[in-house]
Design an enzyme around this catalytic site. Structure first.
Site, PDB file in Angstrom:
ATOM      1  N   HIS A 132     -65.971  23.194-125.616  1.00 19.75           N
ATOM      2  CA  HIS A 132     -65.835  22.371-126.824  1.00 19.75           C
ATOM      3  C   HIS A 132     -66.576  22.955-128.020  1.00 19.75           C
ATOM      4  CE1 HIS A 132     -63.704  19.243-124.770  1.00 19.75           C
ATOM      5  NE2 HIS A 132     -64.720  18.897-123.998  1.00 19.75           N
ATOM      6  N   ASP A 169     -59.725  22.342-117.423  1.00 20.04           N
ATOM      7  CA  ASP A 169     -60.551  21.155-117.604  1.00 20.04           C
ATOM      8  C   ASP A 169     -59.665  20.027-118.133  1.00 20.04           C
ATOM      9  OD1 ASP A 169     -63.824  20.606-118.119  1.00 20.04           O
ATOM     10  OD2 ASP A 169     -62.485  19.334-119.307  1.00 20.04           O
ATOM     11  N   HIS A 171     -60.265  17.895-120.298  1.00 21.75           N
ATOM     12  CA  HIS A 171     -60.427  17.772-121.746  1.00 21.75           C
ATOM     13  C   HIS A 171     -60.016  19.080-122.416  1.00 21.75           C
ATOM     14  CE1 HIS A 171     -63.429  15.029-119.909  1.00 21.75           C
ATOM     15  NE2 HIS A 171     -62.990  14.196-120.831  1.00 21.75           N
ATOM     16  N   ASP A 256     -62.929  18.037-113.726  1.00 21.93           N
ATOM     17  CA  ASP A 256     -62.928  16.623-114.081  1.00 21.93           C
ATOM     18  C   ASP A 256     -61.535  16.004-114.129  1.00 21.93           C
ATOM     19  OD1 ASP A 256     -62.504  18.281-116.237  1.00 21.93           O
ATOM     20  OD2 ASP A 256     -64.014  17.370-117.522  1.00 21.93           O
TER      21      ASP A 256
END
Length: 318
Positions: A132, A169, A171, A256
């Protein structure tokens, strides 16, 4: 050649608090499931893995992908005892800059191991995660972008021409995309839940300028499980990567998307992650001589994370 495991006990020093999702217990769980001690003597074998120790990435390597003003500010914020990054939703402590540099250095050490023939493949048990972190800000638990530092390092140190970065991931890795969105020498591909933090990664985001066509986003809905993720990899992402013909393959390995993870709504099982691992390992073998650097990103259910990483690394080392 064995698979290299890159880690360091100092990763435990990044203090986010006992109840933060991205806490030191994540690393402890992963190492326990791998059967490896947190105090890893460099160059030794544990659980059949070649254990290697990283050095912190220096300013030049970090600033190759991050604005100098942001990097200098992180040093200042940590030195002044800030508990959160002013740029985003990320807890920090006095040790965070040093530990985040070590995480980026772990990804660089993995590149060294793979590209010098010291190991066939490498996995980094490092924190904080990185995908991120954009060029001018950290966010989403991330300070510096570990895989971005690794990709640039591979290019500058070893003359690698084309790097493929696959991010599974749950996200979207907005930071990795932003850093490379104008660069055709790094192909960023992501499968992620949408809508979900950071609310980027739409299918129409395909890069800009000379990098147009070298970003691929495949957003999927909450409730998606093994079949959806596997089909996206097999039918969409891996064929695009094959056509790109990367010299090095880097995996942003977040776990995740697991059905037990508290921060997502997808339903991937342990078996699903094993299938996904098999697909990327076969791809790396066929497309770039097995050169795979896998870097831990998210994964916040401790047991699911530990099991899935152990499966992933076990398959890398088979």
């Amino acid at each position: 050649m064995p698979t290299a495991l890159i880690s360091h006990p100092d990763f435990l020093l990044h203090d986010t608090g006992s109840f933060h999702p991205e806490r030191p217990d994540r690393m402890t769980s992963v190492l326990a499931h791998l059967g490896v001690s947190a105090e890893i003597p460099a160059g030794t074998r544990q659980a059949g893995l070649l254990c290697l120790s990283p050095a912190p990435a220096d300013d030049a390597r970090i600033k190759a992908v991050h604005d100098a003003s942001y990097v200098d500010a992180v040093v200042d914020w940590c030195g002044k005892g800030y508990r959160n990054l002013p740029t985003g939703d990320t807890t920090i402590s006095s040790a965070t800059d040093t530990v985040a540099r070590l995480a980026a250095g772990a990804a660089m050490r993995a590149v060294d191991a793979v590209l010098t023939g010291e190991a066939d493949r490498a996995f980094c048990v490092a924190r904080p995660p990185g995908h991120h972190a954009e060029s001018d800000r950290g966010m989403g638990f991330c300070i510096y972008n570990n895989v971005a530092v690794a990709a640039r390092y591979a290019q500058s140190r070893f003359g690698v021409e084309r790097v493929a970065v696959l991010d599974w991931d749950v996200h979207h890795g907005n930071g990795t995309q932003e850093i490379f969105e104008e660069d055709p020498s790094v192909y960023y591909l992501s499968v992620h839940q949408s809508p979900l933090y950071p609310f980027t990664g739409a299918a129409q985001e395909k890069g800009t300028g000379e990098g147009t066509g070298y970003t691929m986003n495949v957003p999927i809905s909450a409730g998606s499980g093994d079949e959806v993720f596997v089909e996206v990899l097999r039918g969409t992402i891996l064929p695009a990567m094959k056509a790109y013909r990367p010299d090095l393959f880097i995996l942003s390995a977040g776990f995740d998307a697991h059905m037990d993870d508290p921060l997502s709504g997808t339903l991937v099982t342990d078996a699903g992650f094993r299938t996904m691992s098999r697909l990327v390992l076969d791809f790396a073998e066929d497309a770039c001589g097995g050169r795979l650097v896998s870097v831990l990103e998210g994964g916040y259910d401790l047991e699911a994370l530990g099991r899935c990483v152990a499966d992933h690394v076990g398959m890398m080392n088979a």
